[in-house]
Design an enzyme around this catalytic site. Structure first.
Site, PDB file in Angstrom:
ATOM      1  N   ASP A 257       0.921  -1.203   0.159  1.00 18.72           N
ATOM      2  CA  ASP A 257       0.228  -0.119  -0.050  1.00 18.72           C
ATOM      3  C   ASP A 257       0.889   1.347   0.059  1.00 18.72           C
ATOM      4  O   ASP A 257       2.234   1.079   0.330  1.00 18.72           O
ATOM      5  CB  ASP A 257      -1.002   0.061   1.174  1.00 18.72           C
TER       6      ASP A 257
ATOM      7  N   GLU B 224      -0.146  -1.216   5.566  1.00 17.14           N
ATOM      8  CA  GLU B 224       0.743  -0.656   6.514  1.00 17.14           C
ATOM      9  C   GLU B 224       0.554   0.560   7.026  1.00 17.14           C
ATOM     10  O   GLU B 224       0.765   1.090   8.220  1.00 17.14           O
ATOM     11  CB  GLU B 224       2.201  -0.955   5.812  1.00 17.14           C
TER      12      GLU B 224
HETATM   13 ZN   LIG Z   1       6.592   2.165   4.747  1.00 20.44          ZN
END
Ligand SMILES: [Zn+2]
Length: 409
Positions: A94, A159
């Site tokens: 991401d 994340e």
């Molecule tokens: Zn990162």
């Protein structure tokens, strides 16, 4: 054997550019950033792994009804070594939004290459880690090399917005995945010379503090209770926390706990009203060893003084609270092997350090695992014109490759 792999890696400039180009063209934005998650990017990576004969691959799907496909993908790929002991490389697919497009010199979703530099959203955070891992995997398979340790790649979702649909989901569903003697490397933080090995994090406490007074007309302030004056007094008291939680630790930069008033919400729109509500926020980064509950208590004590002095009421809310309990010993196996590999590949002397908090390593460390965070990179995550060096994508791959063959204790 590992020399053959290192030579292979040195030749992979074109592959670095290809992987970065394809990933950058698939914006993996989290639903809270208005995106559809990581599916497109993960599907590309799954097909790349297949085309390159990397067959021990599984995809975990964390259910998430906010995205059209209904899940957030995390890919786990393994290249078997002589031993089942695994060197895990954890990267995240991401990315964060581009921010103001006008600040970019070229389209953020179209890779631009200029000499050693690649530009685009995600090229450093965290595609560099993914590319380095994939390069090593391909190098092993193409050259029929079996390393000492198994190489494990985890390409995880979510994340940037908390890891709930990423590494946290994986750890919960597959608690047996990480063995106690596995080596875990998270290439998601670093510095330009590649010397910083992150082994510890401060705890994070973001508090929202609402100061409630009584609104009245600006010409008759005595009829109200001015929440701005009280909030201002409170904000100035916050620095007293530095004197209470005053331990220092040179592993960290800065070596102290920090307590910083940051955001202040707007109160009244006009000048001739005495405000009755003021809301501000404090960003606390606290050295390991202090209990967040003690921080909350001391903040409240300061607030009680303000209540006494101004007659306001005050409420407190955690916007974020991450108690950092464990740090990775600087002399543990993964740090020692990483240290040797960095010296060999980059010819620099690494230094274990602590940071202000916020990597996925904290979750794993709390499970009792040793995790080193490291990469050689220009720290420019989340900014416009994000860039990554081709030489670092390759160099980091060589560090990973070197660790795979390091049997010294
Ligand atoms: Zn990162």
């Amino acid at each position: 054997m590992s020399e053959q792999l290192l030579t292979f890696l040195d030749d992979q400039r074109d592959l670095v550019i290809e992987l970065q180009k394809e990933m950058t063209a698939r914006p993996a934005l989290c639903p809270t950033s208005g995106g559809q998650g990581e599916k497109d990017k993960a599907d590309y990576l799954l097909s790349w792994l297949k085309e390159n004969n990397i067959t021990d691959v599984e995809e975990m799907r964390a259910p998430d009804s906010r995205v059209n496909c209904g899940y957030r993908p995390t890919i786990i790929a393994r290249i078997p070594g002589k031993s089942e002991k695994t060197l895990w490389i954890i990267g995240h697919t991401d990315v964060v939004p581009t921010g103001d497009h006008d600040l970019w010199e070229s389209d953020p979703w179209t890779l631009r290459v200029d000499g050693d530099f690649m530009y685009g959203r995600g090229v450093e955070d965290n595609q560099q880690a993914i590319v380095s891992g994939l390069l090593v995997a391909k190098g092993l398979v193409d050259n029929n090399i079996t390393p000492e340790y198994t190489l494990g790649l985890i390409l995880t979702a979510d994340e940037e917005t908390g890891s709930k649909y990423g590494l946290e989901y994986v750890a919960k569903e597959r608690p047996e995945l990480f063995k106690k003697d596995d080596l875990i490397l998270v290439p998601d933080i670093g510095d330009a010379d590649g010397t910083m090995i992150e082994v510890a994090e401060k705890s994070i406490l973001w508090q929202k503090i609402s100061v409630v007074g009584k609104q009245c007309h600006g010409s008759t302030p005595n009829e109200g209770i001015n929440s701005l004056e009280a909030a201002a007094a409170f904000i100035l008291k916050i620095k007293k926390l530095h004197g209470i939680f005053d331990r220092t630790d040179d592993l960290f930069d800065p070596p102290i706990s920090t307590f910083t008033p940051t955001k202040k919400e707007a109160n009244v729109p006009n000048i001739n009203t005495v405000p009755g509500l003021d809301v501000f926020y404090v960003d606390c980064r606290i050295l390991p060893g202090y209990d967040l509950e003690d921080i909350r208590k001391e903040i409240k004590k300061l607030g009680d003084e303000v209540i006494q002095e101004y007659g306001v009421t005050i409420t407190y809310e955690d916007d974020q609270a991450n108690q950092s309990t464990s740090q990775t010993p600087a002399d543990c196996e993964v740090v020692t092997k990483l240290d040797r590999a960095i010296k060999k590949v980059y010819n620099v002397t690494p230094q274990p350090k602590g940071v202000g908090g916020g990597t996925v390593a904290a979750h794993l460390r709390d499970e009792g695992l040793n995790v080193a965070c490291w990469s050689k990179l220009i720290p420019n995550a989340h900014v416009p014109n994000e860039k990554s060096r081709i030489s670092c994508n390759i160099g980091d791959a060589k560090v990973i490759a070197t660790m795979l063959f390091d049997t010294t204790n």
